[in-house]
Design a protein around this motif. Structure first.
Motif, PDB file in Angstrom:
ATOM      1  N   VAL A   3       0.752  -1.204  -0.043  1.00 46.47           N
ATOM      2  CA  VAL A   3       0.068   0.119  -0.263  1.00 46.47           C
ATOM      3  C   VAL A   3       0.929   1.218   0.146  1.00 46.47           C
ATOM      4  CG1 VAL A   3      -2.026  -1.145   1.188  1.00 46.47           C
ATOM      5  CG2 VAL A   3      -0.279  -0.071   2.656  1.00 46.47           C
ATOM      6  N   SER A   4       0.248   2.213  -0.844  1.00 44.77           N
ATOM      7  CA  SER A   4       1.344   3.668  -0.753  1.00 44.77           C
ATOM      8  C   SER A   4       0.351   4.674  -0.399  1.00 44.77           C
ATOM      9  CB  SER A   4       1.983   3.574  -2.141  1.00 44.77           C
ATOM     10  OG  SER A   4       2.176   4.928  -2.386  1.00 44.77           O
ATOM     11  N   ILE A   5       0.852   5.845   0.300  1.00 44.33           N
ATOM     12  CA  ILE A   5       0.121   7.025   0.250  1.00 44.33           C
ATOM     13  C   ILE A   5       0.243   7.655  -0.949  1.00 44.33           C
ATOM     14  CG2 ILE A   5      -0.009   9.202   1.526  1.00 44.33           C
ATOM     15  CD1 ILE A   5      -0.933   7.447   3.530  1.00 44.33           C
ATOM     16  N   ARG A   6       1.351   7.719  -1.326  1.00 42.63           N
ATOM     17  CA  ARG A   6       1.402   8.638  -2.693  1.00 42.63           C
ATOM     18  C   ARG A   6       0.600   8.197  -3.788  1.00 42.63           C
ATOM     19  NH1 ARG A   6       5.191  12.120  -1.381  1.00 42.63           N
ATOM     20  NH2 ARG A   6       6.848  11.473  -0.166  1.00 42.63           N
ATOM     21  N   GLU A   7       0.450   6.835  -4.016  1.00 46.90           N
ATOM     22  CA  GLU A   7      -0.680   6.123  -5.049  1.00 46.90           C
ATOM     23  C   GLU A   7      -2.146   6.735  -4.603  1.00 46.90           C
ATOM     24  OE1 GLU A   7       0.521   2.258  -5.876  1.00 46.90           O
ATOM     25  OE2 GLU A   7       2.422   2.733  -6.614  1.00 46.90           O
ATOM     26  N   GLN A   8      -2.429   6.389  -3.560  1.00 48.41           N
ATOM     27  CA  GLN A   8      -3.614   6.517  -3.196  1.00 48.41           C
ATOM     28  C   GLN A   8      -4.073   8.070  -2.898  1.00 48.41           C
ATOM     29  OE1 GLN A   8      -5.605   3.332  -0.772  1.00 48.41           O
ATOM     30  NE2 GLN A   8      -4.096   1.878  -1.256  1.00 48.41           N
ATOM     31  N   SER A   9      -3.227   8.730  -2.585  1.00 49.70           N
ATOM     32  CA  SER A   9      -3.441   9.925  -2.305  1.00 49.70           C
ATOM     33  C   SER A   9      -4.834  10.341  -1.379  1.00 49.70           C
ATOM     34  CB  SER A   9      -3.336  11.117  -3.591  1.00 49.70           C
ATOM     35  OG  SER A   9      -3.397  12.370  -3.244  1.00 49.70           O
ATOM     36  N   PRO A  10      -4.878   9.890  -0.450  1.00 50.01           N
ATOM     37  CA  PRO A  10      -6.061  10.120   0.412  1.00 50.01           C
ATOM     38  C   PRO A  10      -6.371  11.568   0.780  1.00 50.01           C
ATOM     39  CG  PRO A  10      -4.448   9.208   1.857  1.00 50.01           C
ATOM     40  CD  PRO A  10      -3.943   8.999   0.406  1.00 50.01           C
ATOM     41  N   ILE A  11      -7.620  11.895   0.578  1.00 52.74           N
ATOM     42  CA  ILE A  11      -8.256  13.506   0.983  1.00 52.74           C
ATOM     43  C   ILE A  11      -8.352  13.238   2.608  1.00 52.74           C
ATOM     44  CG2 ILE A  11      -9.809  15.236   0.517  1.00 52.74           C
ATOM     45  CD1 ILE A  11     -10.189  14.002  -2.101  1.00 52.74           C
ATOM     46  N   THR A  49     -17.954  14.796   2.673  1.00 47.57           N
ATOM     47  CA  THR A  49     -18.362  13.746   1.649  1.00 47.57           C
ATOM     48  C   THR A  49     -17.226  13.551   0.719  1.00 47.57           C
ATOM     49  OG1 THR A  49     -19.967  15.118   0.399  1.00 47.57           O
ATOM     50  CG2 THR A  49     -20.869  13.961   2.041  1.00 47.57           C
ATOM     51  N   LEU A  50     -16.420  14.629   0.493  1.00 46.57           N
ATOM     52  CA  LEU A  50     -15.384  14.533  -0.636  1.00 46.57           C
ATOM     53  C   LEU A  50     -14.148  13.885   0.004  1.00 46.57           C
ATOM     54  CD1 LEU A  50     -15.667  18.486  -1.903  1.00 46.57           C
ATOM     55  CD2 LEU A  50     -16.452  16.378  -3.120  1.00 46.57           C
ATOM     56  N   SER A  51     -14.106  13.435   1.020  1.00 49.70           N
ATOM     57  CA  SER A  51     -12.848  13.160   1.802  1.00 49.70           C
ATOM     58  C   SER A  51     -12.683  11.635   2.195  1.00 49.70           C
ATOM     59  CB  SER A  51     -12.956  13.982   3.218  1.00 49.70           C
ATOM     60  OG  SER A  51     -12.744  15.339   3.025  1.00 49.70           O
ATOM     61  N   ASN A  52     -11.655  11.261   2.478  1.00 54.99           N
ATOM     62  CA  ASN A  52     -11.384   9.930   2.620  1.00 54.99           C
ATOM     63  C   ASN A  52     -11.152   9.736   4.374  1.00 54.99           C
ATOM     64  OD1 ASN A  52      -9.557   9.987  -0.166  1.00 54.99           O
ATOM     65  ND2 ASN A  52     -11.214   8.719  -0.102  1.00 54.99           N
ATOM     66  N   VAL A  53     -10.938  10.785   4.951  1.00 60.17           N
ATOM     67  CA  VAL A  53     -10.525  10.880   6.434  1.00 60.17           C
ATOM     68  C   VAL A  53     -10.960  12.104   6.940  1.00 60.17           C
ATOM     69  CG1 VAL A  53      -8.868  10.489   8.197  1.00 60.17           C
ATOM     70  CG2 VAL A  53      -8.442   9.381   6.052  1.00 60.17           C
ATOM     71  N   GLY A 196      -4.038   9.539  10.370  1.00 63.32           N
ATOM     72  CA  GLY A 196      -5.317   9.577   9.734  1.00 63.32           C
ATOM     73  C   GLY A 196      -5.282   8.964   8.153  1.00 63.32           C
ATOM     74  N   ALA A 197      -4.353   9.657   7.539  1.00 61.22           N
ATOM     75  CA  ALA A 197      -4.424   9.289   6.028  1.00 61.22           C
ATOM     76  C   ALA A 197      -3.763   7.911   5.743  1.00 61.22           C
ATOM     77  CB  ALA A 197      -3.037  10.277   5.608  1.00 61.22           C
ATOM     78  N   HIS A 198      -3.185   7.342   6.808  1.00 61.44           N
ATOM     79  CA  HIS A 198      -2.757   5.936   6.719  1.00 61.44           C
ATOM     80  C   HIS A 198      -4.094   4.883   7.061  1.00 61.44           C
ATOM     81  CE1 HIS A 198       1.304   7.388   6.656  1.00 61.44           C
ATOM     82  NE2 HIS A 198       1.772   6.201   6.403  1.00 61.44           N
ATOM     83  N   LEU A 199      -5.008   5.632   7.736  1.00 54.83           N
ATOM     84  CA  LEU A 199      -6.210   4.668   7.875  1.00 54.83           C
ATOM     85  C   LEU A 199      -6.979   4.640   6.630  1.00 54.83           C
ATOM     86  CD1 LEU A 199      -7.666   5.871  11.569  1.00 54.83           C
ATOM     87  CD2 LEU A 199      -6.238   3.865  10.986  1.00 54.83           C
ATOM     88  N   ALA A 200      -6.735   5.534   5.721  1.00 53.40           N
ATOM     89  CA  ALA A 200      -7.352   5.339   4.515  1.00 53.40           C
ATOM     90  C   ALA A 200      -6.888   4.245   3.510  1.00 53.40           C
ATOM     91  CB  ALA A 200      -7.409   6.664   3.990  1.00 53.40           C
ATOM     92  N   LEU A 201      -5.819   3.824   3.908  1.00 53.33           N
ATOM     93  CA  LEU A 201      -5.074   2.866   3.230  1.00 53.33           C
ATOM     94  C   LEU A 201      -5.928   1.351   3.468  1.00 53.33           C
ATOM     95  CD1 LEU A 201      -1.403   3.621   3.332  1.00 53.33           C
ATOM     96  CD2 LEU A 201      -3.023   4.502   1.614  1.00 53.33           C
TER      97      LEU A 201
END
Length: 251
Positions: A3-11, A49-53, A196-201
């Motif tokens: 899994v990658s933060i940069r590839e998934q780019s969570p909002i 609603t636009l966000s992942n976290v 939090g960004a990591h929880l989106a992965l």
């Protein structure tokens, strides 16, 4: 699984304090995430609603932003995105403690990131608070962190010389970082939103994933400290070191 933060780019929707908003946004950008920083109640539902976290931080809490946080938290729960709570200085005033207690009652929190003093306040233990800093006292950090995680059915991260990550049954510790990270305001606040960004992965083991993220974050601080002498340069070098890392994991 890779899994990658940069590839998934969570909002990451950050409802944070005015002292750290710029640093927090830049830090999220440095790791490859996308920050949203709005806290107006009339638009907060749309932003969530636009966000992942959703990342909630009470550092400069007031009635207006608190009302927005409650709305945002409920919407995040409805749409099923993770909610992070950073209870900055929760033991400093009755207002903060009551606000956090209500948040924990009315919003399902997936991750609490706190220091030892904040952990003590959340667990209603005696502690000598020092403003929004950790303060001093005696506490079994591991035992209380696990108890809080079980009570709130969430992951608890307690940061300090030794960081703790627990879901109430599994517990991991991480030793990384540098004391100079405490001389720049916002490093803890930024960490909460990065976790939090990591929880989106997608991950089957968030305790393991967050432990890896804590190590990467602390190592960035160590590297920045080696390269700089003063606080201003350290802050810039820290962001640079965050940006230089891959933020990719096998979990």
């Amino acid at each position: 699984m890779n899994v990658s933060i940069r590839e998934q780019s969570p909002i990451v929707h950050c409802m944070t304090n005015k002292v750290v908003a710029n640093f927090q946004a830049n830090g999220l950008l440095a790791i490859g995430a996308s920050p949203i920083m709005g806290d107006e109640e009339r638009e907060v539902e749309e932003l969530v609603t636009l966000s992942n976290v959703l990342s909630l931080n009470i550092g400069t809490l007031n009635d207006r932003t608190y009302s927005s946080m409650l709305v945002a938290g409920r919407v995040a729960n409805q749409i099923g995105i993770p909610v992070v709570l950073d209870p900055v200085g929760v033991g400093a005033t009755r207002y903060r403690l009551q606000a956090v207690d209500r948040l924990l009652d009315e919003v399902k929190i997936n991750l609490i990131r706190c220091n030892t003093g904040e952990l003590a306040s959340l667990m209603k233990k005696e502690w000598a608070s020092k403003g929004v800093d950790s303060g001093n006292g005696q506490l079994d950090r591991k035992e209380e962190a696990m108890a809080l995680a079980r009570q709130k059915e969430c992951i608890v991260v307690v940061t300090g010389e030794e960081d703790i990550v627990t879901d109430g049954s599994c517990l991991k510790t991480v030793r990384a970082g540098h004391v100079r990270m405490t001389t720049v305001t916002g490093t803890g606040c930024l960490l909460s939103s990065i976790l939090g960004a990591h929880l989106a992965l997608t991950s089957k083991n968030h305790v393991e994933l967050l432990s890896s993220a804590l190590y990467e974050y602390g190592a960035s601080g160590e590297e920045a400290a080696e390269k700089t002498e003063f606080s201003g340069a350290f802050q810039q070098a820290f962001l640079d070191r965050l940006s230089a890392r891959g933020w990719r994991y096998d979990v």
